[in-house]
Enzyme design. Structure first.
Site, PDB file in Angstrom:
ATOM      1  N   TYR A 141     -18.445   0.008 -18.118  1.00 43.88           N
ATOM      2  CA  TYR A 141     -17.707   0.501 -19.278  1.00 43.88           C
ATOM      3  C   TYR A 141     -17.264  -0.630 -20.205  1.00 43.88           C
ATOM      4  O   TYR A 141     -16.955  -0.401 -21.357  1.00 43.88           O
ATOM      5  CB  TYR A 141     -16.434   1.232 -18.821  1.00 43.88           C
ATOM      6  CG  TYR A 141     -16.625   2.621 -18.287  1.00 43.88           C
ATOM      7  CD1 TYR A 141     -17.498   2.889 -17.246  1.00 43.88           C
ATOM      8  CD2 TYR A 141     -15.904   3.682 -18.807  1.00 43.88           C
ATOM      9  CE1 TYR A 141     -17.646   4.165 -16.744  1.00 43.88           C
ATOM     10  CE2 TYR A 141     -16.041   4.961 -18.312  1.00 43.88           C
ATOM     11  CZ  TYR A 141     -16.913   5.197 -17.280  1.00 43.88           C
ATOM     12  OH  TYR A 141     -17.048   6.465 -16.780  1.00 43.88           O
ATOM     13  N   LYS A 189     -23.029  -0.325  -3.941  1.00 47.76           N
ATOM     14  CA  LYS A 189     -24.495  -0.230  -3.866  1.00 47.76           C
ATOM     15  C   LYS A 189     -25.000  -1.638  -3.545  1.00 47.76           C
ATOM     16  O   LYS A 189     -25.744  -2.252  -4.306  1.00 47.76           O
ATOM     17  CB  LYS A 189     -25.038   0.310  -5.210  1.00 47.76           C
ATOM     18  CG  LYS A 189     -26.507   0.686  -5.189  1.00 47.76           C
ATOM     19  CD  LYS A 189     -26.823   1.931  -4.366  1.00 47.76           C
ATOM     20  CE  LYS A 189     -28.328   2.135  -4.260  1.00 47.76           C
ATOM     21  NZ  LYS A 189     -28.694   3.255  -3.364  1.00 47.76           N
ATOM     22  N   ASP A 221     -24.710   6.420  -2.743  1.00 43.35           N
ATOM     23  CA  ASP A 221     -25.510   7.648  -2.617  1.00 43.35           C
ATOM     24  C   ASP A 221     -25.124   8.411  -1.346  1.00 43.35           C
ATOM     25  O   ASP A 221     -24.946   9.633  -1.352  1.00 43.35           O
ATOM     26  CB  ASP A 221     -27.020   7.354  -2.675  1.00 43.35           C
ATOM     27  CG  ASP A 221     -27.438   6.176  -1.812  1.00 43.35           C
ATOM     28  OD1 ASP A 221     -26.569   5.493  -1.229  1.00 43.35           O
ATOM     29  OD2 ASP A 221     -28.657   5.932  -1.705  1.00 43.35           O
ATOM     30  N   ASP A 245     -15.803   7.224 -11.388  1.00 44.56           N
ATOM     31  CA  ASP A 245     -15.829   8.320 -12.360  1.00 44.56           C
ATOM     32  C   ASP A 245     -16.654   9.476 -11.800  1.00 44.56           C
ATOM     33  O   ASP A 245     -16.218  10.633 -11.793  1.00 44.56           O
ATOM     34  CB  ASP A 245     -16.444   7.810 -13.670  1.00 44.56           C
ATOM     35  CG  ASP A 245     -16.551   8.913 -14.705  1.00 44.56           C
ATOM     36  OD1 ASP A 245     -15.571   9.663 -14.868  1.00 44.56           O
ATOM     37  OD2 ASP A 245     -17.614   9.037 -15.347  1.00 44.56           O
ATOM     38  N   ASP A 249     -15.211  13.380 -10.073  1.00 51.22           N
ATOM     39  CA  ASP A 249     -15.592  14.730 -10.526  1.00 51.22           C
ATOM     40  C   ASP A 249     -16.206  15.511  -9.369  1.00 51.22           C
ATOM     41  O   ASP A 249     -15.935  16.693  -9.179  1.00 51.22           O
ATOM     42  CB  ASP A 249     -16.621  14.663 -11.675  1.00 51.22           C
ATOM     43  CG  ASP A 249     -15.961  14.701 -13.043  1.00 51.22           C
ATOM     44  OD1 ASP A 249     -14.838  14.176 -13.167  1.00 51.22           O
ATOM     45  OD2 ASP A 249     -16.563  15.249 -13.990  1.00 51.22           O
TER      46      ASP A 249
HETATM   47  C1  IPM Z   1     -12.514  10.138 -16.858  1.00 44.02           C
HETATM   48  C2  IPM Z   1     -13.386  10.481 -18.022  1.00 44.02           C
HETATM   49  C3  IPM Z   1     -13.581   9.242 -18.888  1.00 44.02           C
HETATM   50  C4  IPM Z   1     -14.211   8.158 -18.034  1.00 44.02           C
HETATM   51  C5  IPM Z   1     -14.402   9.480 -20.180  1.00 44.02           C
HETATM   52  C6  IPM Z   1     -13.791  10.573 -21.034  1.00 44.02           C
HETATM   53  C7  IPM Z   1     -14.608   8.228 -20.967  1.00 44.02           C
HETATM   54  O1  IPM Z   1     -14.596  11.000 -17.590  1.00 44.02           O
HETATM   55  O2  IPM Z   1     -11.364   9.698 -17.069  1.00 44.02           O
HETATM   56  O3  IPM Z   1     -12.948  10.316 -15.711  1.00 44.02           O
HETATM   57  O4  IPM Z   1     -15.427   8.131 -17.869  1.00 44.02           O
HETATM   58  O5  IPM Z   1     -13.459   7.323 -17.519  1.00 44.02           O
HETATM   59 MG    MG Z   2     -14.699  11.316 -15.513  1.00 46.34          MG
END
Ligand code: IPM
Ligand code: MG
Length: 368
Positions: A141, A189, A221, A245, A249
């Site tokens: 990032y 990784k 993975d 990240d 999710d």
């Molecule tokens: C998160 C989000 C952010 C990230 C995006 C919106 C840039 O997905 O906070 O997890 O990737 O960090």
């Molecule tokens: Mg995210």
């Protein structure tokens, strides 16, 4: 207690869920005799529209002077075609960097009566309770600015980490594991990436300082698979920015909805920014149906980590638990029984619970 809180609602449902968090915090302030001063500033798409930049200087200055920051969400289709420096997400990355919020803590724990809302089998996810410690200010990032070369035919993103950046997040994760069940999974990784090899070396060096923590290294993975096949295996997971990240999710599926997950982003001096793990959900923005619980639970994390108000934090968490136990849920939770409510009603239910409890009654069955 007197505290100055900067609110950055951002875009989409960010605005709706932020007003829920503010209502809940105001109730807490009254109940416990605190004074919370809220100051709202723009970030993301809303800031691009007003100021021509996703992170105005006024926002950065206000956040630096605040005791804590609450952030809703950024992004939306309106700005999708913008050049990268004018994307709403730049605002979020910019504020994380400006405040040096390197440690992103994402607790993931299923609420009992929501487990059946998950597409995963209840007996697999039941009892899962983990904390993802995501490095937040390095890696892909924030590498040398990404670029296109050869008339756009070649693209370059850089994954860079310094030893110091890895050490501080690994320390944070070991300390978190000490306060929990004493197990740390470092996800990397290392069979491919040089950054992961250094990451693994640092974890190996550090583990002597934390003899009470059991450490394992898991390739990303395999970790992705294990997270949904055997989630109770994990206690604390520490990993770099991009892996964290993605895995967070994925881990949200364990709780039945991404709309339930709070997060805390902390720097070395303990200043924090608190935000839900979910995004701005433009498809449901403005409809009054967004789930405000992740934002409300993020406010609880703020009370605990930044202000040391653990009773107040627990009361909010207990209120959320009790409202869910009573069968109320928002549309994102695929629940067959119970009663579906909108953002405002869900917020009111949480606030009502808080108001009817006295501080001394904060129930020990709080879910963290
Ligand atoms: C998160 C989000 C952010 C990230 C995006 C919106 C840039 O997905 O906070 O997890 O990737 O960090
Ligand atoms: Mg995210």
């Amino acid at each position: 207690m007197n505290r100055r809180i900067v609110l950055l609602p951002g875009d989409g449902i960010g605005k709706e869920v932020m007003s829920s968090a503010k209502e809940v915090l105001s109730a807490i302030a009254e109940e416990f005799n605190h004074s919370f001063n809220f100051e709202t500033h723009e970030i993301g798409g809303a800031a691009i529209d007003t100021y021509g930049t996703p992170l105005p200087e006024t926002t950065v200055t206000a956040c630096k002077q605040a005791d804590a920051v609450l952030l809703g969400a950024v992004g939306g289709p309106k700005w999708d075609q913008n050049p990268s420096h004018l994307r709403p997400e730049r605002g979020l990355l910019g504020i994380r960097k400006a405040l040096d919020l390197y440690a992103n803590l994402r607790p993931i724990k299923g609420f009992k009566n929501l487990l059946h809302a998950s597409p995963l089998k209840e007996d697999v996810i039941s009892g899962s309770d983990l904390l993802i410690v995501r490095e937040l200010t390095g890696g892909l990032y924030f590498g040398t600015p990404s670029e296109r070369r050869d008339n756009g035919e070649t693209v370059v993103d850089t994954l860079a980490y310094t030893r110091h950046e890895i050490e501080r997040i690994v320390d944070k994760a070991f300390q978190a594991a000490q306060g929990r069940r004493g197990r740390l999974a470092s996800v990397d990784k290392a069979n491919v990436l040089e950054s992961s090899k250094l990451w693994r070396e640092v974890v190996e060096e550090k583990k002597a300082q934390y003899p009470d923590v059991t450490v394992e290294h898991v390739l990303v993975d395999a970790a992705a698979m294990k997270l949904i096949t055997n989630p109770t295996h994990f206690d604390v997971i520490v990993t770099e920015n991009m892996f964290g990240d993605i895995l967070s999710d994925e881990a949200s599926v364990l709780t039945g909805s991404l709309g339930m997950l709070p997060s805390a982003s902390l720097n070395e001096s303990g200043v924090g920014l608190y935000e839900p793990v979910h995004g701005s959900a433009p498809d449901i923005a403005g409809k009054g149906i967004a789930n405000p619980l992740a934002m409300i639970l993020s406010a609880a994390l703020m009370l605990r980590y930044s202000f040391n108000l653990s009773n107040e934090a627990k009361l909010i968490e207990t209120a959320v638990q009790s409202v869910l136990d009573a069968g109320f849920h928002t549309a994102d939770l695929q629940i067959t029984n119970g009663r579906q409510v909108g953002t405002a009603e869900m917020t009111r239910l949480v606030v009502d619970f808080i108001r009817t409890q006295s501080a001394s009654k904060c129930i020990a069955s709080c879910y963290y």
